[in-house]
Design an enzyme around this catalytic site. Sequence first.
Site, mmCIF file in Angstrom:
data_model
loop_
_atom_site.group_PDB
_atom_site.id
_atom_site.type_symbol
_atom_site.label_atom_id
_atom_site.label_comp_id
_atom_site.label_asym_id
_atom_site.label_seq_id
_atom_site.Cartn_x
_atom_site.Cartn_y
_atom_site.Cartn_z
ATOM 1 N N LYS A 1 47.414 -58.497 -32.145
ATOM 2 C CA LYS A 1 47.228 -57.948 -30.795
ATOM 3 C C LYS A 1 46.719 -59.084 -29.903
ATOM 4 C CE LYS A 1 44.308 -54.748 -28.095
ATOM 5 N NZ LYS A 1 43.384 -53.588 -28.078
ATOM 6 N N ASP B 1 41.684 -57.104 -21.342
ATOM 7 C CA ASP B 1 41.850 -55.650 -21.339
ATOM 8 C C ASP B 1 40.860 -55.043 -20.344
ATOM 9 O OD1 ASP B 1 42.304 -53.010 -21.830
ATOM 10 O OD2 ASP B 1 41.429 -52.976 -23.852
ATOM 11 N N LYS C 1 37.960 -49.588 -17.518
ATOM 12 C CA LYS C 1 36.729 -49.621 -18.321
ATOM 13 C C LYS C 1 35.512 -49.631 -17.403
ATOM 14 C CE LYS C 1 38.413 -52.076 -22.411
ATOM 15 N NZ LYS C 1 38.191 -51.025 -23.409
ATOM 16 N N ASP D 1 39.960 -59.447 -26.608
ATOM 17 C CA ASP D 1 41.006 -58.527 -27.064
ATOM 18 C C ASP D 1 42.259 -59.268 -27.547
ATOM 19 O OD1 ASP D 1 41.224 -55.865 -27.615
ATOM 20 O OD2 ASP D 1 42.203 -55.329 -25.733
ATOM 21 N N ASP E 1 43.898 -47.352 -21.416
ATOM 22 C CA ASP E 1 43.023 -48.250 -22.166
ATOM 23 C C ASP E 1 43.376 -48.260 -23.661
ATOM 24 O OD1 ASP E 1 41.013 -50.054 -22.565
ATOM 25 O OD2 ASP E 1 39.362 -48.625 -22.360
ATOM 26 N N GLU F 1 45.926 -49.377 -25.024
ATOM 27 C CA GLU F 1 47.121 -50.201 -24.749
ATOM 28 C C GLU F 1 47.554 -51.011 -25.955
ATOM 29 O OE1 GLU F 1 44.093 -51.199 -24.204
ATOM 30 O OE2 GLU F 1 44.259 -53.139 -25.195
ATOM 31 N N ARG G 1 47.806 -50.355 -29.094
ATOM 32 C CA ARG G 1 48.738 -49.664 -29.990
ATOM 33 C C ARG G 1 50.150 -49.617 -29.398
ATOM 34 N NH1 ARG G 1 45.174 -44.294 -30.042
ATOM 35 N NH2 ARG G 1 43.583 -45.873 -29.688
HETATM 36 N N1 BES Z 1 40.319 -53.314 -26.802
HETATM 37 C C1 BES Z 1 39.818 -52.008 -26.885
HETATM 38 C C2 BES Z 1 38.990 -51.762 -28.142
HETATM 39 C C3 BES Z 1 37.673 -52.481 -28.246
HETATM 40 C C4 BES Z 1 36.515 -51.895 -27.772
HETATM 41 C C5 BES Z 1 37.613 -53.718 -28.843
HETATM 42 C C6 BES Z 1 35.324 -52.556 -27.883
HETATM 43 C C7 BES Z 1 36.401 -54.374 -28.966
HETATM 44 C C8 BES Z 1 35.259 -53.798 -28.482
HETATM 45 C C9 BES Z 1 40.958 -50.995 -26.884
HETATM 46 O O1 BES Z 1 42.074 -51.367 -26.193
HETATM 47 C C10 BES Z 1 40.414 -49.749 -26.263
HETATM 48 O O2 BES Z 1 40.030 -49.807 -25.139
HETATM 49 N N2 BES Z 1 40.403 -48.666 -27.023
HETATM 50 C C11 BES Z 1 39.907 -47.439 -26.560
HETATM 51 C C12 BES Z 1 40.795 -46.347 -27.101
HETATM 52 C C13 BES Z 1 40.564 -45.009 -26.465
HETATM 53 C C14 BES Z 1 40.960 -45.042 -25.011
HETATM 54 C C15 BES Z 1 41.379 -43.993 -27.195
HETATM 55 C C16 BES Z 1 38.474 -47.293 -27.049
HETATM 56 O O3 BES Z 1 38.154 -47.765 -28.137
HETATM 57 O O4 BES Z 1 37.657 -46.736 -26.315
HETATM 58 ZN ZN ZN Z 2 42.412 -53.429 -26.025
HETATM 59 ZN ZN ZN Z 3 41.960 -50.887 -24.101
#
Ligand code: BES
Ligand code: ZN
Ligand code: ZN
Length: 471
Positions: free
Chosen positions: A235, A240, A247, A258, A317, A319, A321
């Site tokens: 990834k 992000d 966020k 990310d 967010d 994204e 996946r």
């Molecule tokens: N890049 C983030 C995940 C992340 C969070 C990595 C904190 C490192 C530290 C990912 O893209 C994300 O934002 N995931 C969301 C998914 C949710 C919207 C279903 C998350 O983890 O809140």
């Molecule tokens: Zn991310």
């Molecule tokens: Zn994200």
Amino acid sequence: MNIKLLNKELGEVLSDVTVVFLKKDELEECEHADILQKAGFKAEQDTTCFLYEKATLFCGVDSKKSDDIRSAASCMMKMLKSSNYKSAKISVISKSTITALVEGVVLGGYEFNEYKSEPKKAALEEISLAVNDFSFDDIETIFNEALIVAHATNFTRDVVNRAPQEINPQTLAHVAQTLAYDNSLLCNILQEDDLAKENMGAMLAVGRASVHGSALIHLAYKPANPKKVITLVGKGLTYDSGGLSLKAPTSMVTMKMDKAGACAVLGIIKAVSELKLDIEIHAFIGAVENMVGGNAYKPDDVLVSRSKTTIEVRNTDAEGRLVLADVLDYAQDKVKADYIFDFATLTGACMIALGQYTTGLMGHSHKLKHDISRAGSDAGEMISSLPFNRHLKKLLKSEIADISNTASKPYGGAITAGMFLDKFIRDENKNKWMHFDIAGTAYTETPWDCNVYGATGAGVRLMCEFLRDIK
Ligand code: BES
Ligand code: ZN
Ligand code: ZN
């Protein structure tokens, strides 16, 4: 800073400081027991005591096993770097801990100073490891291999740590091209028009509001007679912001990390090519920036992925996946691999499930999970399996498309993200695939083990260990 291995007794090595790793039960017999006692040194793990007049640094260890030596050697580096000594020497305790010692020195001694106008310059120039052993040649091989892996880990850290205005999908592609040139790897970069021809509707949607074009990077290392063919997928979200599902300000800080999955994959192919392993490696990276703008993809959009599976976007967010769905599908078409491993800072939920120090491992094959967990513990990276189940899978159901990009309930978010990826793994590859969620382990704001502030290079040591032992 230079680290060297010498086929000598410790006493024969010329150095400013001698470092001694000491267990509690060795304290009493120690030559300087009295002074250490007065100084209040109890030889506890990760504590140090510098006897400047004796030019000796004592480092406490719970045991002389790798995990404790790695951590103690990192503490040693912190102390040595804050002193004005130029050189230090240590006796290698055993063949089995040489790797941990190298990691403690090279990883624990790592600093990222690129953006400091006046970086502090440590006086320390050289660490000598002394080993007087009949099997010196074997030990030297282990030492050289450990150095390759540790330097590859720091390479990964360097790229992750670079700021997002500097590393965007296009410049990440340049980093990959340079690595390909330096290590004689094959390199192919797909730009947005190529991605459109490949019908990568999911990946393209994520990057649409960025001023930097998305790119799919494919590097390959092809030795003459490979024992196995491995596909690595990373990834590579160079930033992000969350997209329109923006966020919160405090959660956005650190999101330059990310791209850590992509950078881990680069570090792994770098190490494998330098170790000259008989394994063919293909690294596929989805390099994308998730931003906001008038043309941003939106919650409620329905995307058509490369595999034709339609995806309802409920949160922009989630994204990573979407990018991985298309890259995994492309990778499965391009390479018939024995194993497919993806590395991604995919979910905050993984950190909630396992903490900051453990990588989440997901997939179908129990045997593969077992082998990878073993490689993890040998390499000193903690991994734990998060099991898929049919109940959580149902939470990804969409009323209007084939699948939703977010689960309808937040619990088990790391697993539902893994199960989303599973939708894009073909039946014949189910048992060959493993997903590594490195959201917790890839980056740290507080030092731990051999990790200092910033990127850790999670995944590199672990994969090198696994690939080295592959039959
Ligand atoms: N890049 C983030 C995940 C992340 C969070 C990595 C904190 C490192 C530290 C990912 O893209 C994300 O934002 N995931 C969301 C998914 C949710 C919207 C279903 C998350 O983890 O809140
Ligand atoms: Zn991310
Ligand atoms: Zn994200």
